[in-house]
Each structure stands twice: as structure tokens, then as C-alpha cells.
Design a protein around this motif. Structure first.
Motif, PDB file in Angstrom:
ATOM      1  N   ALA A  46       3.160 -25.620  31.672  1.00 41.52           N
ATOM      2  CA  ALA A  46       3.441 -26.826  30.877  1.00 41.52           C
ATOM      3  C   ALA A  46       4.924 -26.924  30.537  1.00 41.52           C
ATOM      4  CB  ALA A  46       2.598 -26.811  29.603  1.00 41.52           C
ATOM      5  N   GLU A  47       5.521 -25.792  30.141  1.00 39.67           N
ATOM      6  CA  GLU A  47       6.938 -25.785  29.779  1.00 39.67           C
ATOM      7  C   GLU A  47       7.821 -26.111  30.985  1.00 39.67           C
ATOM      8  OE1 GLU A  47      10.423 -22.642  28.413  1.00 39.67           O
ATOM      9  OE2 GLU A  47       8.317 -22.087  28.188  1.00 39.67           O
ATOM     10  N   LEU A  48       7.527 -25.484  32.136  1.00 37.62           N
ATOM     11  CA  LEU A  48       8.323 -25.740  33.338  1.00 37.62           C
ATOM     12  C   LEU A  48       8.193 -27.183  33.792  1.00 37.62           C
ATOM     13  CD1 LEU A  48       7.662 -22.504  35.424  1.00 37.62           C
ATOM     14  CD2 LEU A  48       9.882 -23.291  34.612  1.00 37.62           C
ATOM     15  N   SER A  49       6.991 -27.735  33.703  1.00 39.32           N
ATOM     16  CA  SER A  49       6.788 -29.131  34.082  1.00 39.32           C
ATOM     17  C   SER A  49       7.631 -30.051  33.218  1.00 39.32           C
ATOM     18  CB  SER A  49       5.305 -29.504  33.976  1.00 39.32           C
ATOM     19  OG  SER A  49       4.520 -28.718  34.840  1.00 39.32           O
ATOM     20  N   GLY A  50       7.660 -29.764  31.895  1.00 35.04           N
ATOM     21  CA  GLY A  50       8.471 -30.571  30.991  1.00 35.04           C
ATOM     22  C   GLY A  50       9.956 -30.464  31.289  1.00 35.04           C
ATOM     23  N   ARG A  51      10.421 -29.241  31.520  1.00 35.95           N
ATOM     24  CA  ARG A  51      11.851 -29.050  31.819  1.00 35.95           C
ATOM     25  C   ARG A  51      12.236 -29.719  33.129  1.00 35.95           C
ATOM     26  NH1 ARG A  51      12.823 -22.765  31.482  1.00 35.95           N
ATOM     27  NH2 ARG A  51      14.876 -23.413  32.262  1.00 35.95           N
ATOM     28  N   LEU A  52      11.338 -29.643  34.105  1.00 33.81           N
ATOM     29  CA  LEU A  52      11.626 -30.254  35.400  1.00 33.81           C
ATOM     30  C   LEU A  52      11.691 -31.774  35.272  1.00 33.81           C
ATOM     31  CD1 LEU A  52      12.098 -29.733  38.393  1.00 33.81           C
ATOM     32  CD2 LEU A  52       9.621 -29.775  38.736  1.00 33.81           C
ATOM     33  N   ASP A  53      10.763 -32.348  34.537  1.00 29.52           N
ATOM     34  CA  ASP A  53      10.788 -33.798  34.328  1.00 29.52           C
ATOM     35  C   ASP A  53      12.069 -34.220  33.611  1.00 29.52           C
ATOM     36  OD1 ASP A  53       8.362 -34.054  35.554  1.00 29.52           O
ATOM     37  OD2 ASP A  53       7.195 -34.120  33.691  1.00 29.52           O
ATOM     38  N   ALA A  54      12.475 -33.427  32.621  1.00 30.04           N
ATOM     39  CA  ALA A  54      13.688 -33.746  31.870  1.00 30.04           C
ATOM     40  C   ALA A  54      14.918 -33.681  32.771  1.00 30.04           C
ATOM     41  CB  ALA A  54      13.839 -32.799  30.685  1.00 30.04           C
ATOM     42  N   GLU A  55      14.994 -32.669  33.618  1.00 27.38           N
ATOM     43  CA  GLU A  55      16.132 -32.540  34.535  1.00 27.38           C
ATOM     44  C   GLU A  55      16.193 -33.718  35.498  1.00 27.38           C
ATOM     45  OE1 GLU A  55      18.667 -30.597  34.857  1.00 27.38           O
ATOM     46  OE2 GLU A  55      18.242 -29.061  33.359  1.00 27.38           O
ATOM     47  N   ARG A  56      15.029 -34.132  35.982  1.00 26.25           N
ATOM     48  CA  ARG A  56      14.993 -35.247  36.934  1.00 26.25           C
ATOM     49  C   ARG A  56      15.366 -36.574  36.286  1.00 26.25           C
ATOM     50  NH1 ARG A  56       9.425 -33.208  39.876  1.00 26.25           N
ATOM     51  NH2 ARG A  56      10.440 -31.975  41.544  1.00 26.25           N
ATOM     52  N   ARG A  57      15.060 -36.715  34.994  1.00 25.46           N
ATOM     53  CA  ARG A  57      15.416 -37.957  34.296  1.00 25.46           C
ATOM     54  C   ARG A  57      16.864 -37.976  33.840  1.00 25.46           C
ATOM     55  NH1 ARG A  57      10.289 -37.161  31.770  1.00 25.46           N
ATOM     56  NH2 ARG A  57      11.377 -36.288  29.956  1.00 25.46           N
ATOM     57  N   ALA A  58      17.484 -36.808  33.751  1.00 26.73           N
ATOM     58  CA  ALA A  58      18.856 -36.710  33.251  1.00 26.73           C
ATOM     59  C   ALA A  58      19.825 -37.371  34.228  1.00 26.73           C
ATOM     60  CB  ALA A  58      19.234 -35.254  33.029  1.00 26.73           C
ATOM     61  N   PRO A  59      20.960 -37.884  33.735  1.00 25.43           N
ATOM     62  CA  PRO A  59      21.972 -38.466  34.628  1.00 25.43           C
ATOM     63  C   PRO A  59      22.403 -37.464  35.689  1.00 25.43           C
ATOM     64  CG  PRO A  59      22.486 -38.917  32.324  1.00 25.43           C
ATOM     65  CD  PRO A  59      21.350 -37.949  32.325  1.00 25.43           C
ATOM     66  N   GLY A  60      22.654 -37.962  36.880  1.00 27.16           N
ATOM     67  CA  GLY A  60      22.991 -37.086  37.994  1.00 27.16           C
ATOM     68  C   GLY A  60      24.322 -36.400  37.876  1.00 27.16           C
ATOM     69  N   GLY A  61      25.295 -37.027  37.207  1.00 25.34           N
ATOM     70  CA  GLY A  61      26.624 -36.445  37.122  1.00 25.34           C
ATOM     71  C   GLY A  61      27.357 -36.546  38.448  1.00 25.34           C
ATOM     72  N   VAL A  62      28.509 -35.914  38.517  1.00 24.60           N
ATOM     73  CA  VAL A  62      29.326 -35.942  39.737  1.00 24.60           C
ATOM     74  C   VAL A  62      29.825 -34.534  40.040  1.00 24.60           C
ATOM     75  CG1 VAL A  62      30.078 -38.325  39.406  1.00 24.60           C
ATOM     76  CG2 VAL A  62      31.438 -36.458  38.435  1.00 24.60           C
ATOM     77  N   GLY A  63      30.209 -34.341  41.299  1.00 25.56           N
ATOM     78  CA  GLY A  63      30.843 -33.098  41.704  1.00 25.56           C
ATOM     79  C   GLY A  63      30.020 -31.866  41.379  1.00 25.56           C
ATOM     80  N   ARG A  64      30.662 -30.885  40.759  1.00 25.50           N
ATOM     81  CA  ARG A  64      30.009 -29.603  40.466  1.00 25.50           C
ATOM     82  C   ARG A  64      28.837 -29.786  39.510  1.00 25.50           C
ATOM     83  NH1 ARG A  64      31.292 -24.492  41.342  1.00 25.50           N
ATOM     84  NH2 ARG A  64      30.436 -22.877  39.988  1.00 25.50           N
ATOM     85  N   MET A  67      25.873 -30.712  41.509  1.00 23.70           N
ATOM     86  CA  MET A  67      25.392 -29.575  42.282  1.00 23.70           C
ATOM     87  C   MET A  67      24.604 -28.613  41.394  1.00 23.70           C
ATOM     88  SD  MET A  67      27.547 -26.845  44.592  1.00 23.70           S
ATOM     89  CE  MET A  67      28.256 -26.033  43.144  1.00 23.70           C
ATOM     90  N   GLU A  68      25.109 -28.341  40.186  1.00 21.12           N
ATOM     91  CA  GLU A  68      24.415 -27.449  39.264  1.00 21.12           C
ATOM     92  C   GLU A  68      23.055 -28.025  38.879  1.00 21.12           C
ATOM     93  OE1 GLU A  68      25.201 -24.531  38.377  1.00 21.12           O
ATOM     94  OE2 GLU A  68      27.303 -24.329  38.977  1.00 21.12           O
ATOM     95  N   ARG A  69      22.993 -29.333  38.690  1.00 25.37           N
ATOM     96  CA  ARG A  69      21.712 -29.978  38.348  1.00 25.37           C
ATOM     97  C   ARG A  69      20.721 -29.841  39.495  1.00 25.37           C
ATOM     98  NH1 ARG A  69      19.968 -35.066  39.736  1.00 25.37           N
ATOM     99  NH2 ARG A  69      18.283 -35.975  38.468  1.00 25.37           N
ATOM    100  N   ASP A  70      21.184 -30.038  40.731  1.00 29.35           N
ATOM    101  CA  ASP A  70      20.301 -29.911  41.890  1.00 29.35           C
ATOM    102  C   ASP A  70      19.785 -28.488  42.039  1.00 29.35           C
ATOM    103  OD1 ASP A  70      20.660 -32.562  42.431  1.00 29.35           O
ATOM    104  OD2 ASP A  70      22.143 -32.257  44.023  1.00 29.35           O
ATOM    105  N   LEU A  71      20.649 -27.502  41.802  1.00 33.76           N
ATOM    106  CA  LEU A  71      20.234 -26.105  41.896  1.00 33.76           C
ATOM    107  C   LEU A  71      19.183 -25.765  40.837  1.00 33.76           C
ATOM    108  CD1 LEU A  71      23.640 -24.303  42.584  1.00 33.76           C
ATOM    109  CD2 LEU A  71      21.721 -24.525  44.166  1.00 33.76           C
ATOM    110  N   GLU A  72      19.361 -26.304  39.622  1.00 36.32           N
ATOM    111  CA  GLU A  72      18.404 -26.037  38.555  1.00 36.32           C
ATOM    112  C   GLU A  72      17.054 -26.685  38.879  1.00 36.32           C
ATOM    113  OE1 GLU A  72      16.962 -24.625  34.788  1.00 36.32           O
ATOM    114  OE2 GLU A  72      18.433 -24.014  36.289  1.00 36.32           O
ATOM    115  N   ILE A  73      17.076 -27.895  39.430  1.00 36.60           N
ATOM    116  CA  ILE A  73      15.835 -28.552  39.828  1.00 36.60           C
ATOM    117  C   ILE A  73      15.140 -27.738  40.916  1.00 36.60           C
ATOM    118  CG2 ILE A  73      14.910 -30.570  41.046  1.00 36.60           C
ATOM    119  CD1 ILE A  73      16.886 -32.280  39.481  1.00 36.60           C
ATOM    120  N   HIS A  74      15.922 -27.232  41.870  1.00 34.95           N
ATOM    121  CA  HIS A  74      15.356 -26.412  42.943  1.00 34.95           C
ATOM    122  C   HIS A  74      14.733 -25.136  42.380  1.00 34.95           C
ATOM    123  CE1 HIS A  74      14.986 -24.452  46.866  1.00 34.95           C
ATOM    124  NE2 HIS A  74      15.527 -23.400  46.307  1.00 34.95           N
ATOM    125  N   ARG A  75      15.422 -24.491  41.439  1.00 34.96           N
ATOM    126  CA  ARG A  75      14.923 -23.244  40.860  1.00 34.96           C
ATOM    127  C   ARG A  75      13.637 -23.482  40.084  1.00 34.96           C
ATOM    128  NH1 ARG A  75      14.728 -20.428  36.337  1.00 34.96           N
ATOM    129  NH2 ARG A  75      15.600 -22.135  35.099  1.00 34.96           N
TER     130      ARG A  75
END
Length: 729
Positions: A46-64, A67-75
Motif C-alpha cells: 500500500a505504501e509503495l503504491s502511494g509513493r509511486l502514484d505520487a511520483e508519477r503525478r509530480a512535475p517532471g522537472g528538467v535535466g538531472r 533523470m532522478e525522478r525516472d530512476l526513483e519511479i523505476h526503483r
């Protein structure tokens, strides 16, 4: 989103014949522990599902930041998939340290409850090593160990081992006549390699946990678990060695053929590791999918040498000679002389190590700068470059002296232009040059692949330079556009003070240009470099094919898995001699000598087959007997053999080896000896093995085919029932 299966309220589901093992004194502690694991798993999912949803809804950002956001989503995604995939059967077993009462539970992944108590220890951690490596001769501080056998998410059996003299008195244990591991060896196979992590043995675990510096050779005969070791070692190294992390190249796993990769596809995800790249040698080269075997053995021998791979360098350098005649370049702003010395200077501007096709852009940049420096007028660089690009004489001279080249064209020319081949490979004799010539330049063979790969690595993709030029132009255009916007904002500020004036700073102007958002090109994921490469069935690699892997692993960190006795073309030297010749100077040796897969009855028949051709073959010792003798018969009995086995066995897989006309069914494969390598089946039927060939290659094919069997082997010949040619009872 796929919901995880509901976790069982009771984890043990022991059959009636094992009723004694269901005694609460034996399993009550496990039941309580698994209840805590179940509750923690539900919270974690449940916790991981919530964190993953939050990461996906968060602004993508730029540059590094992006990349850090994509790595966290992958992890997070990988962790969530692992937890949902297994549930309670994340747990492999438990061990009880000597002098302690509380067992330590080992899992595919680590798991901690909200209070910080460790419920499962990751199997790859140093603390988990005794679970796999402890033996009665060396208990490694353990009093006891329990391994579980899981079926459909519940424990269908378990087996206890006691290591200390007083261990049995100190703990409740259910001791069997033979281990869960040995009992599982005869279990039915399926189309995918079964999960064996819980039953990794001490000799295998020692190899899995060995260091990653230099090359480690794992030599072992059929059934010794070489593939198991190779796969588990891949997952272990990524977990334990920070030098091999995904950001530093990761791990590449190379298998012998596609059926093998299909067979082992589930293993790495079951170990909690999805970051290992898997491929065959064919996958490393675009032409690999349609390459055919080399028809002439002598041509194969010539192409398979390191010298032929090195000839690619000379083949490329043939196209890297500066013009030797001066010329005059005409521009809208005047004429500019260009001497032979100028050409030589421009060609020397190519940075060492830059692929040929990309280096041409560096030469062009040097030519443009050189010529513009000789024009006195102030000319925008973009206009001057455009004018030179339209000069057919200048661009033609550059293209003739340093052309853009496709790897396929370069290698194809070697096989269709005898003079070019003699120039690049002067050690070849006239007859050898004629032998390598062919009418169709792109009629690719497997032996061409290392040369195509070397050429592509040396040349680079001709389109890369174009893409880089476009990206560079896009960045320049974006800078110019942003500069215009900033100038307009600054001009609109009547006071020329405050934050607006900061926009005039050069550093801030640069930071506002996000070149990562502009068009770019993702490279080939198999091009490397990789931090570590694992090669299974490595005894079959030619010297030229080894160069494909060395190009992708500059650190020379390898796990080399194979069996010299299974080399179809012979392997008379030692592993160290072979690896030293191809470029791996440091190699440690590890040997596996226990056959966990093949029954004693089959090995008794297979051993004379290989020893007749290779007297010093490393033939392993089987740890079990099936009680089923090898059956010999006639080819006409094939259908009856298969129908009899299918009727008697609702599960399991069979394989017919040596009959190309046989049509596969869902449970019966049809393979050649080569494509059967690395696989295993409950029943193996060899059809006319005497026709597999003569010499070492024929003996190896028969030996490999026979040792795929985990339960039964049937040998059918065209003659009356009896041992096939080259075999003995």
C-alpha cells in the motif's frame, strides 16, 4: 493496476503423508512469523503504491531532476512488482544461529516491520551466506537450517538440518531421509527454468559470492548448475558491488541462443533483479537475426581469428587519408587557399578514439574555423558554414578523403574486392583470399558478425553525426530565441534594477536553455560499456566473438561459465590459455563437479561417449539415481514412446533431439543438439544420434543431448535395438 493475491491465513498446507510435520511444536513459530510478514507486506504494498502514484503525478522537472525522478519511479516499480509477484513465498527458509533461540528468516528481498525489526534478510546480504554455504563439515555458526517448498503460495513441505551435536535437543526439527534439494531434483520440468534459489548448494554459493575483479571462470560438466550460478551471480553482483551499479554500466548476461534465454527468462525477476541486460551474441549486431552458419569450415576458421578482427582497423584507415593537392575555396566574401598541409592539419583535429563517421564532423569544424580565420570580414559563423557546405568541390574533396561509411559496406567489400582484402589482411595467402570471396556482399554468416561489430564500433553510425549536428543547431537556435526573450524583458524594465537585471547574466542565460528537452537520440542499449559481463556456454566462443564482449567491458570484469568437454570444435588448451589469447590476462578458476540434474543411469551411458573423443573430459558425479535405465529402441517407436510418457505423466516436458521433421506440441519440444544446450527436460528422446556427426563435434552433440534428461533417456536408432554408434552400455 494488478492487485496482489490475497495472503493465506495459514501458510502451511502439508499433505496427509506429511501429517507429522504439521505438529504445532514444529510449525507454530513459523505461522506466527509469517502472520507478521503478511501484515507487513500488505502495508508495504500500500505504501509503495502511494509513493509511486505520487511520483508519477509530480512535475517532471528538467535535466538531472527529471533523470532522478525516472530512476526513483523505476526503483519503486521494480520493488512493487517483486512484492506482488511472490507474497509470503518471498521467504526461502530460516536458520538458527548456535546458542540462540530466535531463527533468522531469509528472503528474496529484505523486509522490515514498522518498528524496524528485520523480518526477512535479503539472500544476497553477507548475513544470509550461512543459509546457503553451511555444511556439516563447516556449519558457519549455525545450529540448524530449514528450507521451505512452496506450492501456490503455501508451504507444501519443508526440511530441517541440524549442524550441532546438541542442536536436536535444543530445537524442534523434522528430519527426513534425504534433503528437500535432492528430492526436488527429479521434479517435473516446465517450459521455464524452475525456481531453485532456496536450494542453492554450498559449492554453488561460493561461486555466486566470489569477487568481481578480473575474470572468474566457472568450469563444470552437465547438470552442475553452471547456468543457475551464472544467473544468481548476476543478481548478487548488482546488489553487493557498488562498482557495478546501473549508473556505472550494469551487468550484461550473454546466453548461447534464444530458446535458452526464453527458458531462463523468469529467473532474474524472481531474484528481485530486473536490471540485468540479457542477449545472445547475435543480438549484439543488427545483421545477427538473418545470419546463417558459415558453410565452409576453413572460411570459418579464418574469420574467427583476432587478427581478422584487427584487420578492420586497417580497412577503416584506408579511408582516412587527407588530400595531397592544394585547392582554392571560393566564398561570397572572397577566395581562400587550402594547401595539402592545411588538409593534414584539419585531419589531425579528429580526437583519438572518436568513431570514424563522427570524427568527420570534427574535421569539418576545423576546416570551417581555419578558412573563416583567413577571411578578414566579420561574418556570422552560421552563414559562413552554410556557404562552405554548398561548395561542391570542397565537400566532394572531404567526402573522397574521409567518406561516411556503413559497417555493412566496409565488411562486404572485404568479401567482394580481393585487392582490398589483401591490403587489410596481408597474412592471407592467394588461396585463402579466393576462399573468402563471395558474389553477394551482404550474404551474412555467423562468422561475419564479430567483423561487422568491430566495424560498427570503429566507424560509428553515419546518422549519429547528422543527429548531433541537428541537436547542436537546435541548442543554438534555442539560445538565440531565449536571448531575444531576455533582451525584451530587460528592455521593458524602465529602472534596470531588481531581479530582471539578473537575466542579463551569461550563466543564467545558459541555465534557461534546457538542451535535454531538445531532440536527441537514445543509443543502442547493448552497445555498452558494461561494468560486468556474464557469459554462459563460453566454451563455444571463437576468438573473434570474444572481441565483441571485450569491446563492451573495458574493465575486463567477467564471469565465464562453460565446460571444455562441451565445445563442439574442441578445446585442447586450458581456460587461462584461451582467455589470455583473446585479451583477458587475469583469470581465477572455480570448478563444479557434482551433477545435480542428470540421473546416474544416464551419466553411466553418456560418460563413455565423451571420453572416447575427449579422454580428460570433466565428467561430473551424479548425486542421485532415478531407478529408470536408459531405453534403446528403433526410430519407428518414437510415437509410442511419447504417447506412453504423456499418458503416464500429466506434468513435465519432453524433447525430441535429432528429428527435424517432428512437429512440436505444447509439452514436447523438437531441437537440434546445439539448440538443446543449456536446457533440461524430464524425457529426452534421441533420434539416430549416430548421425549427429563424427569426431569431437559429433561426440559432443551426443553427450550434450543425452545429458539434458532429468528423469528418462530413450535412444532410437535405425538399427535393431542397442547402443547407438559411439555409445556403450
Amino acid at each position: 493496476m494488478v492487485n496482489p493475491p490475497a495472503l493465506p491465513t495459514r501458510v502451511f498446507d502439508l499433505p496427509e503423508r506429511l501429517a507429522a510435520k504439521a505438529d504445532p511444536r514444529l510449525i507454530a513459530g513459523d505461522e506466527r512469523h509469517f502472520a507478521e510478514v503478511a501484515a507487513t507486506l500488505e502495508r508495504a504494498i500500500a505504501e509503495l503504491s502511494g509513493r509511486l502514484d505520487a511520483e508519477r503525478r509530480a512535475p517532471g522537472g528538467v535535466g538531472r531532476e527529471a533523470m532522478e525522478r525516472d530512476l526513483e519511479i523505476h526503483r519503486l516499480s521494480a520493488r512493487l512488482r517483486a512484492l506482488r509477484r511472490f507474497g509470503l513465498d518471498l521467504c526461502l527458509g530460516r536458520m538458527v544461529p548456535a546458542g540462540e533461540e530466535e531463527p533468522v528468516y531469509i528472503g528474496r528481498l529484505g523486509l522490515t516491520d514498522p518498528s524496524g525489526r528485520r523480518l526477512l534478510i535479503d539472500w544476497r546480504s553477507p548475513a544470509a551466506e550461512p543459509f546457503f554455504a553451511a555444511t556439516h563439515a563447516s556449519p558457519m555458526g549455525l545450529a540448524g537450517r530449514r528450507r521451505y517448498r512452496w506450492s501456490r503460495g503455501r508451504i507444501s513441505d519443508y526440511w530441517d538440518e541440524v549442524f550441532t551435536a546438541d542442536g536436536l535437543a535444543e530445537q524442534h526439527a523434522a528430519l527426513d531421509d534425504q534433503s528437500a534439494f535432492i528430492a526436488s531434483l527429479g521434479a517435473n520440468r516446465s517450459s521455464r527454468m524452475r525456481d531453485v534459489l532456496a536450494t542453492i548448494q554450498a559449492d554453488q554459493d561460493a561461486v555466486i559470492r566470489a569477487g568481481s575483479r578480473g575474470a572468474l571462470v566457472v568450469d563444470g560438466g552437465p547438470g552442475t548448475g553452471k547456468t543457475v550460478v551464472a544467473l544468481h551471480r548476476s543478481a548478487y553482483l548488482l546488489y553487493s558491488d557498488p562498482r557495478l551499479g546501473h549508473r556505472r554500466g550494469g551487468v550484461l548476461f550473454v546466453g548461447p541462443h534464444q530458446p535458452y534465454l526464453n527458458y531462463v527468462a523468469d529467473v532474474l525477476p524472481s531474484l528481485g533483479e530486473e536490471g540485468v541486460r540479457t542477449c545472445t551474441l547475435r543480438d549484439l549486431v543488427a545483421e545477427g537475426a538473418r545470419a546463417v552458419p558459415e558453410p565452409d569450415p576453413e572460411a570459418a576458421r579464418l574469420k574467427s581469428s583476432v587478427e581478422m578482427v584487427r584487420a578492420i582497423e586497417k580497412a577503416v584507415r584506408f579511408y582516412e587519408s587527407p588530400p595531397t593537392e592544394a585547392m582554392t575555396v571560393t566564398t561570397p566574401w572572397g577566395e581562400v587557399p587550402l594547401s595539402a598541409a592545411d588538409w593534414a592539419e584539419a585531419f589531425s583535429a579528429a580526437e583519438p578514439g572518436t568513431p570514424h563517421n563522427e570524427a568527420r564532423e570534427q574535421i569539418w569544424d576545423e576546416l570551417v574555423a581555419m578558412l573563416q580565420g583567413r577571411i578578414r570580414a566579420e561574418i556570422p559563423a552560421v552563414l559562413f558554414r552554410r556557404a562552405l557546405a554548398n561548395d561542391a568541390e570542397l565537400t566532394g574533396a572531404l567526402s573522397a578523403a574521409w567518406p561516411m561509411i556503413e559497417a555493412a559496406d566496409l565488411v562486404g567489400d572485404l568479401w567482394t574486392v580481393p585487392a582490398y582484402l589483401r591490403l587489410c589482411a596481408p597474412w592471407l595467402g592467394p588461396d585463402e583470399v579466393r576462399l573468402l570471396q563471395r558474389r553477394t556482399p551482404d550474404a551474412w554468416t555467423v562468422c561475419d558478425l564479430p567483423l561487422l561489430d568491430a566495424a560498427r564500433q570503429r566507424l560509428g553510425d553515419p546518422r549519429t553525426a547528422v543527429r548531433k549536428r541537428r541537436h547542436k543547431a537546435s541548442v543554438a537556435a534555442e539560445r538565440e530565441r531565449m536571448a531575444g526573450v531576455i533582451d525584451s524583458v530587460v528592455a521593458a524594465d524602465p529602472d534596470g534594477e531588481g531581479a530582471v537585471t539578473m537575466l542579463a547574466g551569461e550563466d543564467l542565460r545558459e541555465s534557461l536553455v534546457d538542451d535535454s528537452a531538445l531532440p536527441s537520440h537514445a543509443g543502442d542499449p547493448l552497445a555498452g560499456p558494461f561494468a560486468h559481463v556474464v557469459v554462459d556456454e563460453a566454451q563455444e566462443l571463437t576468438d573473434a566473438e570474444w572481441q565483441m564482449l571485450l569491446l563492451r567491458c573495458p574493465s575486463r570484469s567477467f564471469t565465464v561459465v562453460g565446460d571444455r568437454a562441451q565445445a563442439r570444435h574442441g578445446f585442447t588448451e586450458s581456460w587461462r590459455e584461451r582467455l589470455r589469447r583473446v585479451g583477458l590476462d587475469r583469470a581465477e578458476m572455480a570448478s563444479l563437479s557434482i551433477n545435480y540434474r542428470t540421473p546416474e543411469e544416464v551419466m553411466t551411458e553418456a560418460e563413455p561417449v565423451i571420453r572416447a573423443a575427449i579422454p580428460d573430459a570433466n565428467v561430473p558425479t551424479s548425486v542421485r539415481a532415478s531407478g529408470v535405465p536408459v531405453r534403446y529402441g528403433r526410430v519407428a517407436e518414437l510415437r509410442d514412446v511419447l504417447e506412453e510418457w504423456l499418458t503416464a505423466n500429466e506434468d513435465g516436458t519432453a524433447c525430441v533431439i535429432g528429428d527435424p521433421a517432428f512437429r512440436e506440441t505444447p509439452r514436447v519440444r523438437s531441437l537440434t543438439p546445439e539448440l538443446a544446450k543449456g536446457l533440461e527436460f524430464d524425457l529426452v528422446v534421441l533420434v539416430e544420434p549416430e548421425r549427429f556427426g563424427e569426431g569431437v563435434a559429433g561426440a559432443v552433440d551426443r553427450y550434450v543431448a543425452m545429458t539434458r534428461a532429468t528423469q528418462r533417456l530413450v535412444v532410437l536408432t535405425g538399427r535393431p535395438g542397442g547402443p547407438a554408434a559411439g555409445q556403450s552400455r
